[in-house]
Design a protein around this motif. Sequence first.
Motif, mmCIF file in Angstrom:
data_model
loop_
_atom_site.group_PDB
_atom_site.id
_atom_site.type_symbol
_atom_site.label_atom_id
_atom_site.label_comp_id
_atom_site.label_asym_id
_atom_site.label_seq_id
_atom_site.Cartn_x
_atom_site.Cartn_y
_atom_site.Cartn_z
ATOM 1 N N VAL A 222 0.217 -2.242 -12.233
ATOM 2 C CA VAL A 222 -0.701 -1.245 -11.664
ATOM 3 C C VAL A 222 -1.680 -0.889 -12.776
ATOM 4 C CG1 VAL A 222 -0.957 1.078 -10.745
ATOM 5 C CG2 VAL A 222 0.975 -0.322 -10.019
ATOM 6 N N PRO A 223 -2.940 -1.250 -12.646
ATOM 7 C CA PRO A 223 -3.882 -1.031 -13.745
ATOM 8 C C PRO A 223 -4.083 0.438 -14.078
ATOM 9 C CG PRO A 223 -4.762 -2.595 -12.148
ATOM 10 C CD PRO A 223 -3.552 -1.976 -11.521
ATOM 11 N N VAL A 224 -4.470 0.683 -15.317
ATOM 12 C CA VAL A 224 -4.891 2.012 -15.725
ATOM 13 C C VAL A 224 -6.121 2.407 -14.902
ATOM 14 C CG1 VAL A 224 -5.762 3.368 -17.669
ATOM 15 C CG2 VAL A 224 -3.931 1.701 -18.027
ATOM 16 N N GLN A 225 -6.227 3.701 -14.581
ATOM 17 C CA GLN A 225 -7.303 4.260 -13.758
ATOM 18 C C GLN A 225 -7.202 3.827 -12.295
ATOM 19 O OE1 GLN A 225 -10.546 3.508 -17.117
ATOM 20 N NE2 GLN A 225 -11.384 4.837 -15.530
ATOM 21 N N THR A 226 -5.970 3.612 -11.827
ATOM 22 C CA THR A 226 -5.737 3.322 -10.414
ATOM 23 C C THR A 226 -5.300 4.601 -9.704
ATOM 24 O OG1 THR A 226 -5.118 1.018 -10.813
ATOM 25 C CG2 THR A 226 -4.336 2.027 -8.776
ATOM 26 N N ARG A 227 -5.988 4.976 -8.646
ATOM 27 C CA ARG A 227 -5.608 6.169 -7.892
ATOM 28 C C ARG A 227 -4.317 5.902 -7.126
ATOM 29 N NH1 ARG A 227 -9.851 6.755 -5.391
ATOM 30 N NH2 ARG A 227 -10.870 8.402 -6.576
ATOM 31 N N LEU A 228 -3.322 6.773 -7.308
ATOM 32 C CA LEU A 228 -2.045 6.633 -6.630
ATOM 33 C C LEU A 228 -2.075 7.344 -5.281
ATOM 34 C CD1 LEU A 228 0.556 7.137 -9.534
ATOM 35 C CD2 LEU A 228 -0.493 5.027 -8.693
ATOM 36 N N PRO A 229 -1.171 6.979 -4.383
ATOM 37 C CA PRO A 229 -1.109 7.668 -3.099
ATOM 38 C C PRO A 229 -0.759 9.144 -3.302
ATOM 39 C CG PRO A 229 0.232 5.667 -3.089
ATOM 40 C CD PRO A 229 -0.164 5.910 -4.503
ATOM 41 N N SER A 230 -1.067 9.957 -2.327
ATOM 42 C CA SER A 230 -0.682 11.366 -2.389
ATOM 43 C C SER A 230 0.837 11.472 -2.392
ATOM 44 C CB SER A 230 -1.249 12.120 -1.199
ATOM 45 O OG SER A 230 -0.593 11.711 -0.005
ATOM 46 N N GLU A 231 1.332 12.609 -2.815
ATOM 47 C CA GLU A 231 2.777 12.818 -2.849
ATOM 48 C C GLU A 231 3.386 12.630 -1.463
ATOM 49 O OE1 GLU A 231 3.119 16.732 -4.364
ATOM 50 O OE2 GLU A 231 2.344 16.223 -6.367
ATOM 51 N N ARG A 232 2.719 13.146 -0.449
ATOM 52 C CA ARG A 232 3.236 13.045 0.914
ATOM 53 C C ARG A 232 3.285 11.581 1.369
ATOM 54 N NH1 ARG A 232 3.419 17.031 4.552
ATOM 55 N NH2 ARG A 232 1.877 18.258 3.389
ATOM 56 N N GLU A 233 2.201 10.813 1.108
ATOM 57 C CA GLU A 233 2.151 9.408 1.540
ATOM 58 C C GLU A 233 3.227 8.577 0.854
ATOM 59 O OE1 GLU A 233 -2.595 8.738 2.453
ATOM 60 O OE2 GLU A 233 -1.889 8.716 0.379
ATOM 61 N N LEU A 234 3.385 8.752 -0.464
ATOM 62 C CA LEU A 234 4.369 7.946 -1.174
ATOM 63 C C LEU A 234 5.787 8.333 -0.783
ATOM 64 C CD1 LEU A 234 4.853 5.711 -3.178
ATOM 65 C CD2 LEU A 234 4.749 7.380 -5.032
ATOM 66 N N ALA A 235 6.028 9.616 -0.572
ATOM 67 C CA ALA A 235 7.358 10.049 -0.147
ATOM 68 C C ALA A 235 7.730 9.412 1.187
ATOM 69 C CB ALA A 235 7.393 11.568 -0.054
ATOM 70 N N ALA A 236 6.780 9.353 2.109
ATOM 71 C CA ALA A 236 7.056 8.739 3.414
ATOM 72 C C ALA A 236 7.339 7.249 3.271
ATOM 73 C CB ALA A 236 5.874 8.985 4.352
ATOM 74 N N ALA A 237 6.572 6.561 2.411
ATOM 75 C CA ALA A 237 6.763 5.121 2.232
ATOM 76 C C ALA A 237 8.096 4.803 1.573
ATOM 77 C CB ALA A 237 5.614 4.539 1.413
ATOM 78 N N LEU A 238 8.517 5.659 0.625
ATOM 79 C CA LEU A 238 9.752 5.406 -0.118
ATOM 80 C C LEU A 238 10.990 5.963 0.587
ATOM 81 C CD1 LEU A 238 8.627 6.237 -3.789
ATOM 82 C CD2 LEU A 238 8.740 3.997 -2.672
ATOM 83 N N GLY A 239 10.787 6.827 1.558
ATOM 84 C CA GLY A 239 11.920 7.427 2.240
ATOM 85 C C GLY A 239 12.638 8.462 1.391
ATOM 86 N N VAL A 240 11.880 9.208 0.557
ATOM 87 C CA VAL A 240 12.454 10.266 -0.273
ATOM 88 C C VAL A 240 11.707 11.560 0.014
ATOM 89 C CG1 VAL A 240 13.118 8.638 -2.095
ATOM 90 C CG2 VAL A 240 10.893 9.797 -2.221
ATOM 91 N N SER A 241 12.192 12.642 -0.559
ATOM 92 C CA SER A 241 11.523 13.920 -0.340
ATOM 93 C C SER A 241 10.222 13.995 -1.134
ATOM 94 C CB SER A 241 12.433 15.080 -0.755
ATOM 95 O OG SER A 241 12.577 15.108 -2.163
ATOM 96 N N ARG A 242 9.326 14.833 -0.629
ATOM 97 C CA ARG A 242 8.071 15.040 -1.362
ATOM 98 C C ARG A 242 8.350 15.685 -2.713
ATOM 99 N NH1 ARG A 242 2.768 18.453 0.810
ATOM 100 N NH2 ARG A 242 1.518 18.189 -1.111
#
Length: 484
Positions: free
Chosen positions: A43-63
């Motif tokens: 994952v390159p430097v200066q890459t925007r990550l998903p929002s906490e809510r989006e990543l939590a949903a994708a990973l199946g974990v809590s926000r």
Amino acid sequence: MTARSSIGAAQLDRALGDWQQGRESAYRSLGGALRTLVLDGRVPVQTRLPSERELAAALGVSRTTVAAAYELLRAEGFLASRRGAGSWTALPAGRPMPVAGLSPFPTDGGGVIDLGVAALSAPEPWISEAMAAAVAELPSYTRTHGDFPFGLQVLRQAVADRFTRRGLPTGPEQVMVTAGAAGALSLLLRLSGPAERIAVESPSYANALQAIRFGGARAVPVPLAEDGWQLDAWSRTLREAAPALAYVIPDFQNPTGLLMPEQQRQELVALARATGTQLIVDETMAELSLEPDGPPAPRPLAAFDRTGSVITIGSAGKTFWGGLRIGWIRARPELIRRLAADRSSMDVCSPVVEQLAVRHLLAEALPELLAFQRRRVREQRDALVAAVRQELPGWTFRVPGGGLSLWVRTDDAGPGGSALATAAERFGVWIGSGPRFGVDGVLERFVRLPYAQPPEVSREAVRRLAAAAAGGPSASVPGEFSLL
């Protein structure tokens, strides 16, 4: 600092893989896995990550888990955030950035084994015979001024014929002879303006990245997966960063040895055409396929181009011998004419004798010479692979089907690439650390190990690397392993 690209939650989930292992708390495991993705350049430097809510949903974990992981990364300097702009990857302040490419170790270095440069010794008797033939032809040219900005017509024709035999119909008017592939790239980088963005693979060829930096352009990295190019990442980068140029090495990529399949070549050309990005394709390793019973070689990437937007760089340096310093550019004729005119302020032209020698090798000695080169490189590759597996079993790599180098991930318990390169020099081995092949100081767990040396030299080099990785006292180095 702001984001220059982004990654979606689903793609980040795939990149993370099985991140939740051991007894460590979930947020620390997630933070550690994200940190590794950044440090390994996936994952390159200066890459925007998903929002906490989006990543939590994708990973199946809590926000809450994602929020705590992001906060951990912010505290360590691996994440930056701004209200309204989101969060993007970063590196801790003070981390050294790569500032140099790779040069050969000085030839007066005694017993130092040079594993820094992926270049072969001259294949004899072919090189000497080609030079003798060139000298015999020289009188036909000594009556002229000797300046041929486009290159000698006989060599341009020989290069064009080789492209045609590989599935890319080419005429001599589409070919310009240069001072090696480095001279070709330097000329082409003039097509971009100061601070222009240029998309590159990560990792990529160290000296090409240095040329981009010296030219004042900004390299935008697109990570290579373990098994090759990620076209979704290329699509996102070309759309979001809007680079004027993209530099790619589809044939036994340097340093990974990856080979781009034909379908991806076609898709990448289509992506570049749709976004208005000009592709610079480095083919310097294209002739070094090492699997005699493997599938047919893919056609050149430019074979899928119908608009003339793909520019191809080639060279005699890796196929024959770097001492010849002859390369070439294949492009549409009007661009060739422009580059030849621009060249007058750079190096004017390439040496006549060396051009004649390369013409002889391409037109009269190629099948036999290629068979010899591939046999010896395959033997050297297999010897280096066996030595690393025996002496450094914690190091991991894939065995490439061509090219000249292994891209190796070192043991997490040992020194990183930069520290290992420094330690290895004390043991008489010169290697390229991972950050040299990246853009932002990442790839620290990696080193490039060329298999350009004879088997016995590679085996000795790996024994010294193992001693350096173990942190033992440095030993005297025997002079018989010098390059001279």
